[in-house]
Design an enzyme around this catalytic site. Structure first.
Site, short mmCIF file in Angstrom:
data_model
loop_
_atom_site.label_atom_id
_atom_site.label_comp_id
_atom_site.label_asym_id
_atom_site.label_seq_id
_atom_site.Cartn_x
_atom_site.Cartn_y
_atom_site.Cartn_z
N GLY A 106 49.79 41.67 -15.32
CA GLY A 106 48.68 42.25 -14.58
C GLY A 106 48.98 43.72 -14.39
N SER A 107 48.14 44.43 -13.65
CA SER A 107 48.32 45.88 -13.53
C SER A 107 49.66 46.22 -12.89
CB SER A 107 47.17 46.47 -12.72
OG SER A 107 46.96 45.71 -11.54
N GLU A 125 52.47 44.94 -13.27
CA GLU A 125 53.62 44.74 -14.16
C GLU A 125 53.64 45.75 -15.31
OE1 GLU A 125 51.52 42.17 -13.24
OE2 GLU A 125 52.90 41.80 -11.57
N GLU A 164 50.35 30.87 -15.59
CA GLU A 164 51.73 31.06 -15.12
C GLU A 164 52.51 29.76 -15.00
OE1 GLU A 164 49.05 32.47 -13.98
OE2 GLU A 164 49.33 34.63 -13.89
N HIS A 190 52.50 37.93 -12.40
CA HIS A 190 51.63 38.89 -11.75
C HIS A 190 51.49 38.60 -10.25
CE1 HIS A 190 48.67 41.80 -10.97
NE2 HIS A 190 47.71 40.93 -10.73
N HIS A 202 61.80 6.57 -6.30
CA HIS A 202 60.38 6.89 -6.32
C HIS A 202 59.61 5.79 -5.59
CE1 HIS A 202 56.65 8.30 -8.86
NE2 HIS A 202 56.40 8.20 -7.58
N GLY A 243 58.90 15.42 -11.38
CA GLY A 243 57.70 14.62 -11.61
C GLY A 243 56.44 15.47 -11.62
N1 TZD Z 1 49.59 16.53 -10.49
C1 TZD Z 1 50.81 17.00 -10.83
C2 TZD Z 1 51.00 18.48 -11.06
N2 TZD Z 1 51.85 16.18 -10.98
C3 TZD Z 1 51.68 14.84 -10.76
N3 TZD Z 1 52.77 14.07 -10.88
C4 TZD Z 1 50.41 14.32 -10.44
C5 TZD Z 1 49.39 15.22 -10.31
C6 TZD Z 1 50.19 12.84 -10.17
N4 TZD Z 1 50.38 12.00 -11.36
C7 TZD Z 1 51.55 11.30 -11.58
O1 TZD Z 1 52.54 11.33 -10.85
S1 TZD Z 1 51.44 10.38 -12.99
C8 TZD Z 1 49.87 10.88 -13.33
C9 TZD Z 1 49.43 11.76 -12.34
C10 TZD Z 1 48.08 12.38 -12.36
C11 TZD Z 1 49.15 10.36 -14.51
C12 TZD Z 1 49.48 11.07 -15.79
O2 TZD Z 1 48.67 10.54 -16.79
P1 TZD Z 1 49.05 10.59 -18.30
O3 TZD Z 1 50.12 9.45 -18.51
O4 TZD Z 1 47.81 10.30 -19.08
O5 TZD Z 1 49.72 11.85 -18.63
P2 TZD Z 1 50.00 7.89 -18.33
O6 TZD Z 1 51.03 7.34 -19.26
O7 TZD Z 1 48.61 7.44 -18.65
O8 TZD Z 1 50.38 7.58 -16.92
#
Ligand code: TZD
Ligand code: CA
Length: 534
Positions: free
Chosen positions: A25-26, A28, A47, A70, A281, A406
């Site tokens: 951006g500006s 940087e 980003e 930025h 988890h 995750g």
């Molecule tokens: N947003 C972000 C940034 N991270 C996350 N982990 C989620 C939302 C929530 N989330 C999960 O923890 S698994 C998942 C989401 C939305 C599903 C991903 O779907 P996919 O894979 O199609 O990539 P599968 O194999 O169908 O689960």
């Protein structure tokens, strides 16, 4: 005259940090305008993707990576990605452009009002130098802080009128500085650990991502062989610390208290190396340890050691600790039988049912057969992680990357970063149709920089993992679980990446061979069935 800009590039060069991942951006531009010819700028279009590419690159090079963002908005866009960098101990040196010093207080456009606070708590350290004459030292401090164990992301905000300022004697010594960790197990601690391991009747190893980061994989093999111990990978695994083809390999532990206790029952000593205890988890309460078992953890991260709910922990560098332990335990002469893999029907019987898709297990098995034996896998298909680990062979260090917190949006960018770092090996990225959308613009960088990642989009039209959790949490009527109607072949074409759809195993075989033969990136969209993540 030497400017802050000249001195900074000299410092970066001295540290081998000549690749900068960014989105400008500006604020940087005054830094970037004077970029010397031996530096490479890798442009990401969002980003989160910039940080994800740098994360993959830093993990694969095992060196810090430079990031330039930025102001506050660009930093904010990167913060989801920092959750992953934080838990994978990735040394990212993030710099962000700030408005002219004298105007920040007025909150003029693009001022980063409380810059040092913004990225916390997802950085080890953050600062805005109090004077232009402290910029180079501050960037040096950032590099050393990011690199020292436990390594991790750091953040520096730099007002853009600082770059043209003249340096003085204060900057003279900075480029020549080195800062190193020197802590190791003492001889007494080592002898004690060896005595505990030698006295155990039925020990088991649980290995984490920092074994792979420290390239302790071969020492882990020696330790397992000498102890005759089975080896599990710690739950929610972001890396592969042990060859999956080794007879002692047992798989990845499930991410629940009860699941782990059940699988480790019968062992009297659980040695955890290079992992938190544990990254659970799904909430399945139970006993933290099997009856009669004690737990020993070796971690490079004092935070990780301090917060564990059970066990004795030692904070030490993983590489040297593992090497010395492996060399010191008494060989038992026990050889384990290899694990039994789940049976699958022959590949030819795995045709797609009309409109449903291929079984993910069959897709993984076929790619495992066709991929080079030293292929690197980046994985972000959340419901099929178990099927992936069941099917894929990973023999070499640095063969696997998964988002450590995750946080989705890591996979596609990290694949580009890892491939840039490892031009001699091929990166195959398995990405879910849901996950792909958080990092889809990485396709543009892959196309423009000719980064030959093979992106395999596993498309089941849904957030499969969330469907699994919804069933567990009695929430199957929750909205927002499906993502129908996305055409990844067209998206890839739009970003300049060759793409094909493979609806049968024969088609996948052809597409994958074509992708491997290509010198640029390729995307293969594969319709799959939905499987439970548990
Ligand atoms: N947003 C972000 C940034 N991270 C996350 N982990 C989620 C939302 C929530 N989330 C999960 O923890 S698994 C998942 C989401 C939305 C599903 C991903 O779907 P996919 O894979 O199609 O990539 P599968 O194999 O169908 O689960
Ligand atoms: Ca999906």
């Amino acid at each position: 005259m030497t400017t802050v800009n000249d001195a900074t590039y000299k410092l970066l060069r001295q540290h081998g940090l000549t690749t900068i991942f960014g989105n400008p951006g500006s604020n940087e531009l005054p830094f970037l305008a004077a970029m010397p010819k031996d530096f490479r700028y890798v442009l990401g279009l969002h980003e989160g993707v910039v940080a994800g590419m740098a994360d993959g690159y830093a993990q694969a090079t095992r060196r810090p990576a430079m990031v330039n963002l930025h102001a506050a908005s660009g930093s904010g866009n990167a913060m989801g990605a920092l959750t992953n960098a934080w838990y994978s101990h990735t040394p990212l040196v993030i710099t962000a452009g700030q408005q002219v010093r004298a105007t920040i207080g007025q909150e003029v456009m693009l001022s980063n009002v409380d810059a040092a606070s913004l990225p916390r708590p997802l950085v080890k350290w953050s600062a805005e130098p109090a004077s232009p004459h402290d910029v180079v030292r501050t960037i040096g401090q950032a590099i050393h802080s990011a690199t020292l164990e436990p390594s991790g992301p750091v953040y520096v905000s730099i007002p853009y009128d600082d770059w043209a300022q003249e340096t003085g004697p204060a900057e003279e010594h900075l480029a020549a500085r080195t800062v190193e960790n020197a802590g190791e197990l003492s001889d007494g601690q080592l002898a004690d650990l060896v005595a505990v391991l030698d006295a155990a009747e039925n020990p088991v190893l649980v290995l984490g991502p920092d074994v792979d980061s420290a390239r302790g994989n071969a020492d882990a093999v020696t330790l397992a062989e000498r102890l005759g111990a089975p080896v599990w990978v710690a739950p929610s695994a972001p890396r592969c610390p042990f060859p999956t083809t080794h007879a002692a390999f047992r798989g990845v532990l499930p991410a629940s208290v009860e699941g782990i206790t059940r699988l480790l029952a019968g062992h009297d000593l659980i040695l955890v190396v290079g992992a938190p205890v544990f990254r659970y988890h799904q909430h399945e309460p139970g006993n933290y340890l099997p009856a009669g078992a004690s737990l020993l953890q070796i971690s490079c991260d004092p935070g990780e050691a301090a917060r564990a709910p059970m066990g004795r922990a030692l904070v030490a560098s993983i590489g040297p600790a593992l090497r010395r332990l492996a060399a010191s335990v008494t060989p038992r002469g026990v050889q384990l039988p290899p694990r039994a893999r789940p049976e699958l029907p022959p590949l030819s019987a795995q045709g797609p049912e009309e409109g449903i898709g291929l079984a993910p297990e069959a897709v993984f098995r076929l790619i495992n057969e066709l991929a080079p034996e030293d292929a690197i896998y980046v994985n972000e298909t959340t419901s099929t992680v178990g099927a992936f680990w069941d099917r894929m062979d990973m023999r070499h260090p640095g063969s696997y990357y998964f988002p450590a917190s995750g946080g989705l949006g890591f996979g596609m960018p990290a694949a580009v970063g890892v491939q840039l770092a490892e031009p001699g090996r091929r990166v195959v990225a398995f990405i879910g149709d849901g996950s792909a959308n958080y990092g889809i613009t990485a396709l543009w960088t892959a196309a423009q920089y000719r980064v030959p990642v093979v992106f395999v989009i596993l498309n089941n039209g849904t957030y499969g993992a969330l469907r699994g959790f919804a069933a567990k949490l009695n929430a199957l009527d929750a909205p927002g679980l499906d993502v129908p109607g996305i055409d990844f072949v067209s998206l890839a074409a739009g970003y300049g990446v060759d793409a094909d759809r493979a609806a049968s195993l024969e088609a996948l075989r052809d597409c994958f061979a074509k992708a491997l033969a290509s010198e640029g990136p390729t995307l293969i969209e594969v319709p799959i069935t939905t499987v439970s993540p548990f």
